[in-house]
Design a protein around this motif. Sequence first.
Motif, PDB file in Angstrom:
ATOM      1  N   ARG A 345      12.539  85.886  92.277  1.00  0.00           N
ATOM      2  CA  ARG A 345      13.166  84.563  92.393  1.00  0.00           C
ATOM      3  C   ARG A 345      14.608  84.758  92.877  1.00  0.00           C
ATOM      4  NH1 ARG A 345       9.753  80.955  90.415  1.00  0.00           N
ATOM      5  NH2 ARG A 345      11.307  79.265  90.467  1.00  0.00           N
ATOM      6  N   PRO A 346      14.783  85.003  94.187  1.00  0.00           N
ATOM      7  CA  PRO A 346      16.085  85.430  94.702  1.00  0.00           C
ATOM      8  C   PRO A 346      17.127  84.325  94.846  1.00  0.00           C
ATOM      9  CG  PRO A 346      14.500  85.258  96.486  1.00  0.00           C
ATOM     10  CD  PRO A 346      13.737  85.019  95.218  1.00  0.00           C
ATOM     11  N   ILE A 347      16.707  83.073  95.065  1.00  0.00           N
ATOM     12  CA  ILE A 347      17.677  82.009  95.291  1.00  0.00           C
ATOM     13  C   ILE A 347      18.202  81.534  93.945  1.00  0.00           C
ATOM     14  CG2 ILE A 347      18.123  79.804  96.408  1.00  0.00           C
ATOM     15  CD1 ILE A 347      17.331  82.071  98.289  1.00  0.00           C
ATOM     16  N   ALA A 348      19.497  81.788  93.706  1.00  0.00           N
ATOM     17  CA  ALA A 348      20.093  81.497  92.403  1.00  0.00           C
ATOM     18  C   ALA A 348      20.540  80.044  92.322  1.00  0.00           C
ATOM     19  CB  ALA A 348      21.283  82.420  92.158  1.00  0.00           C
ATOM     20  N   THR A 349      20.557  79.514  91.114  1.00  0.00           N
ATOM     21  CA  THR A 349      20.981  78.125  90.891  1.00  0.00           C
ATOM     22  C   THR A 349      22.352  78.029  90.232  1.00  0.00           C
ATOM     23  OG1 THR A 349      19.850  78.097  88.752  1.00  0.00           O
ATOM     24  CG2 THR A 349      18.603  77.327  90.665  1.00  0.00           C
ATOM     25  N   VAL A 350      22.884  79.138  89.729  1.00  0.00           N
ATOM     26  CA  VAL A 350      24.162  79.086  89.026  1.00  0.00           C
ATOM     27  C   VAL A 350      24.854  80.440  89.157  1.00  0.00           C
ATOM     28  CG1 VAL A 350      23.230  79.846  86.813  1.00  0.00           C
ATOM     29  CG2 VAL A 350      25.278  78.400  86.856  1.00  0.00           C
ATOM     30  N   THR A 372      22.720  84.925  98.361  1.00  0.00           N
ATOM     31  CA  THR A 372      21.711  84.111  97.680  1.00  0.00           C
ATOM     32  C   THR A 372      22.345  83.195  96.635  1.00  0.00           C
ATOM     33  OG1 THR A 372      21.299  85.965  96.161  1.00  0.00           O
ATOM     34  CG2 THR A 372      19.803  85.712  98.039  1.00  0.00           C
ATOM     35  N   HIS A 373      23.494  83.586  96.101  1.00  0.00           N
ATOM     36  CA  HIS A 373      24.216  82.703  95.179  1.00  0.00           C
ATOM     37  C   HIS A 373      25.055  81.667  95.923  1.00  0.00           C
ATOM     38  CE1 HIS A 373      23.168  85.786  92.203  1.00  0.00           C
ATOM     39  NE2 HIS A 373      23.483  84.901  91.274  1.00  0.00           N
ATOM     40  N   GLY A 445      41.500  73.554  97.649  1.00  0.00           N
ATOM     41  CA  GLY A 445      41.758  73.132  96.286  1.00  0.00           C
ATOM     42  C   GLY A 445      40.529  73.176  95.411  1.00  0.00           C
ATOM     43  N   GLY A 446      39.386  73.331  96.040  1.00  0.00           N
ATOM     44  CA  GLY A 446      38.153  73.482  95.276  1.00  0.00           C
ATOM     45  C   GLY A 446      37.266  72.272  95.332  1.00  0.00           C
ATOM     46  N   ALA A 447      35.999  72.498  95.559  1.00  0.00           N
ATOM     47  CA  ALA A 447      35.015  71.423  95.498  1.00  0.00           C
ATOM     48  C   ALA A 447      34.637  71.280  94.031  1.00  0.00           C
ATOM     49  CB  ALA A 447      33.804  71.762  96.363  1.00  0.00           C
ATOM     50  N   VAL A 448      35.382  70.426  93.318  1.00  0.00           N
ATOM     51  CA  VAL A 448      35.317  70.394  91.859  1.00  0.00           C
ATOM     52  C   VAL A 448      33.896  70.157  91.366  1.00  0.00           C
ATOM     53  CG1 VAL A 448      36.117  69.191  89.799  1.00  0.00           C
ATOM     54  CG2 VAL A 448      37.701  69.623  91.682  1.00  0.00           C
ATOM     55  N   ILE A 449      33.242  69.124  91.888  1.00  0.00           N
ATOM     56  CA  ILE A 449      31.903  68.778  91.396  1.00  0.00           C
ATOM     57  C   ILE A 449      30.898  69.856  91.787  1.00  0.00           C
ATOM     58  CG2 ILE A 449      30.043  67.087  91.562  1.00  0.00           C
ATOM     59  CD1 ILE A 449      32.160  64.944  91.955  1.00  0.00           C
ATOM     60  N   THR A 450      30.956  70.303  93.033  1.00  0.00           N
ATOM     61  CA  THR A 450      30.008  71.326  93.497  1.00  0.00           C
ATOM     62  C   THR A 450      30.153  72.613  92.698  1.00  0.00           C
ATOM     63  OG1 THR A 450      30.095  70.383  95.724  1.00  0.00           O
ATOM     64  CG2 THR A 450      29.215  72.606  95.505  1.00  0.00           C
ATOM     65  N   GLU A 451      31.392  73.047  92.484  1.00  0.00           N
ATOM     66  CA  GLU A 451      31.606  74.285  91.733  1.00  0.00           C
ATOM     67  C   GLU A 451      31.160  74.135  90.281  1.00  0.00           C
ATOM     68  OE1 GLU A 451      35.576  75.694  92.113  1.00  0.00           O
ATOM     69  OE2 GLU A 451      35.520  75.794  94.298  1.00  0.00           O
ATOM     70  N   THR A 452      31.349  72.966  89.717  1.00  0.00           N
ATOM     71  CA  THR A 452      30.939  72.749  88.329  1.00  0.00           C
ATOM     72  C   THR A 452      29.421  72.773  88.198  1.00  0.00           C
ATOM     73  OG1 THR A 452      32.911  71.405  87.919  1.00  0.00           O
ATOM     74  CG2 THR A 452      31.085  71.181  86.366  1.00  0.00           C
ATOM     75  N   VAL A 453      28.725  72.090  89.114  1.00  0.00           N
ATOM     76  CA  VAL A 453      27.265  72.031  89.048  1.00  0.00           C
ATOM     77  C   VAL A 453      26.653  73.418  89.227  1.00  0.00           C
ATOM     78  CG1 VAL A 453      25.191  71.121  90.167  1.00  0.00           C
ATOM     79  CG2 VAL A 453      27.155  69.636  89.788  1.00  0.00           C
ATOM     80  N   PHE A 454      27.214  74.205  90.149  1.00  0.00           N
ATOM     81  CA  PHE A 454      26.635  75.517  90.448  1.00  0.00           C
ATOM     82  C   PHE A 454      27.281  76.649  89.657  1.00  0.00           C
ATOM     83  CE2 PHE A 454      25.502  73.160  94.348  1.00  0.00           C
ATOM     84  CZ  PHE A 454      24.140  73.403  94.361  1.00  0.00           C
ATOM     85  N   GLY A 455      28.191  76.329  88.745  1.00  0.00           N
ATOM     86  CA  GLY A 455      28.803  77.356  87.920  1.00  0.00           C
ATOM     87  C   GLY A 455      29.593  78.363  88.725  1.00  0.00           C
ATOM     88  N   TRP A 456      30.244  77.890  89.779  1.00  0.00           N
ATOM     89  CA  TRP A 456      30.996  78.781  90.663  1.00  0.00           C
ATOM     90  C   TRP A 456      32.459  78.791  90.202  1.00  0.00           C
ATOM     91  CZ3 TRP A 456      28.765  81.616  94.545  1.00  0.00           C
ATOM     92  CH2 TRP A 456      29.629  82.298  95.397  1.00  0.00           C
ATOM     93  N   ASN A 457      32.977  79.950  89.842  1.00  0.00           N
ATOM     94  CA  ASN A 457      34.307  80.047  89.240  1.00  0.00           C
ATOM     95  C   ASN A 457      35.400  80.062  90.311  1.00  0.00           C
ATOM     96  OD1 ASN A 457      33.373  80.161  86.546  1.00  0.00           O
ATOM     97  ND2 ASN A 457      32.831  82.310  86.826  1.00  0.00           N
TER      98      ASN A 457
END
Length: 508
Positions: A345-350, A372-373, A445-457
């Motif tokens: 399952r290579p395509i990561a969700t978070v 993949t992340h 400045g960061g895609a706040v919602i996108t980064e939050t949903v995908f757990g991207w720090n």
Amino acid sequence: MTRFIFKRLGIALGVLAAATYLFFLLAANAGDPLDDLRASQQKNRDELIAARTAELNLDVAVPVRYFYWASDAIRGDLGTDYRTGQEVTDMIATASGQTLKLIGFSSVAAIVLGVMIGVISALRQYTGFDYGVTVVNFLLYSLPSFWVAVLLKQWGAIGFNDFLADPVIPPLALLIIGAGLAVVVGAAVGGKWKTRLLAGGASGVFAMIVLGVMSATGWFTDPSLGPIVILALGAGFAVAVTFLSAGLGNRRALYTTLVMALVGGVAWFPMQTAFGYTDGLVAFLQLLAFIAAGYVVGLLFRGPDKKVSARAGAITGALVYGLLWLDYLMSWWLPYNETAAINGRPIATVGSSTPQLSGNTNYWVGTLDTYTHMILPIMAIILISLAGYTRYMRGSMLEVMNLDYIRTARAKGLPERTVVMRHGFRNALIPLATIIPVDLASLIGGAVITETVFGWNGMGKLFVNALHEANTNVLMGYFLVTGVLLVIGNMIADILYAVLDPRIRVDA
């Protein structure tokens, strides 16, 4: 120009100072940094509260506290995170690096696709393709970013990972894909209905054949290109680059790009060994070598304008190297997919990486894991940004193509490609050139919602966490960096507009 730059810089510094002051007032009243200590049951709670109060100057009036912070910021000291003790500059450096990974790929892709679709839509005004693009654009404009992100998780990750368990495309799906592509290509090509039918039908049939072969041979589980496919794709890139940059009538440029396509097919064999010793720096040097080779080949073919041939050769060289690099990366897909950490399952969700792979990867496996992340958050940002760039480019292109000098160019008998690319396209980019720097600065400045949903720090997640913790130093560090980037973006936009449009007098 120098006077204009200094004048804009002075105004920008004044705006930045006022903005940071107002934001500091808001951040200081956004929450209580002592909340966790007030709820603590530790015996030395009062001593901890006193220590943090002294550390953050909480016993000082907020306006005075701002000047304490500003004097440190001017010296390059943005303070520390009171919870972890980590320097804010280090936190921003790490977070901005993660955000730049997303912004770099997604912004380039959104701009290129948006410009291309916008130009085609303008040239096919009031056709089915134009109406279809308009509907899709308004749809993308209206979709909430968090909902797009959730849909991508469901269908782009979970659905695709389920497909990889048995990667067979049924005939009905092939037929639907082929028919859809035929309609899109036929509408985009334009011209007489026979031309559209031929172009669309050929594209649809070709796509069905390619996808059918990929499905039958198990390509999705063990992908590769090989020298023949690289040679064929390189030839296609060669023709496209020549058409767009020089016109197919420029035989020297066409010969240059075709030679670079041949070089790509032949170079596949030695590059299989060279890629075994490749890391990020070496890959960059290899890319430069292919670009330089294409430039030299263009100069050797000479012609009426050897720089045009050299430029086309350099672009084709970069594209050909990209194919070679992608082919070797594909060869690591099967071992990567079969590792225990990935488990098919290579395509990561978070997240931005797979923790279990940390320290046990080479350059290629690490690159695959990173991509993949990144793929889902990048797709989310592209879909959200694409509509804007498409609409801007379409409107600008329509305005330019209706001007008198375009009619004059056509009346002089210039080829339509020359009229569109050299006279129309370049001038249509002027409004876009003033928008893109500001957009890029704001996105960093960061895609706040996108980064939050995908757990991207990234920067967006850093801002959200700091806001929850009432962490004024981190909030101010974030705001200062993004504010400076926006100021620089606005200055670049103003300068670009003045450079591209000679009617603008910056010293007036």
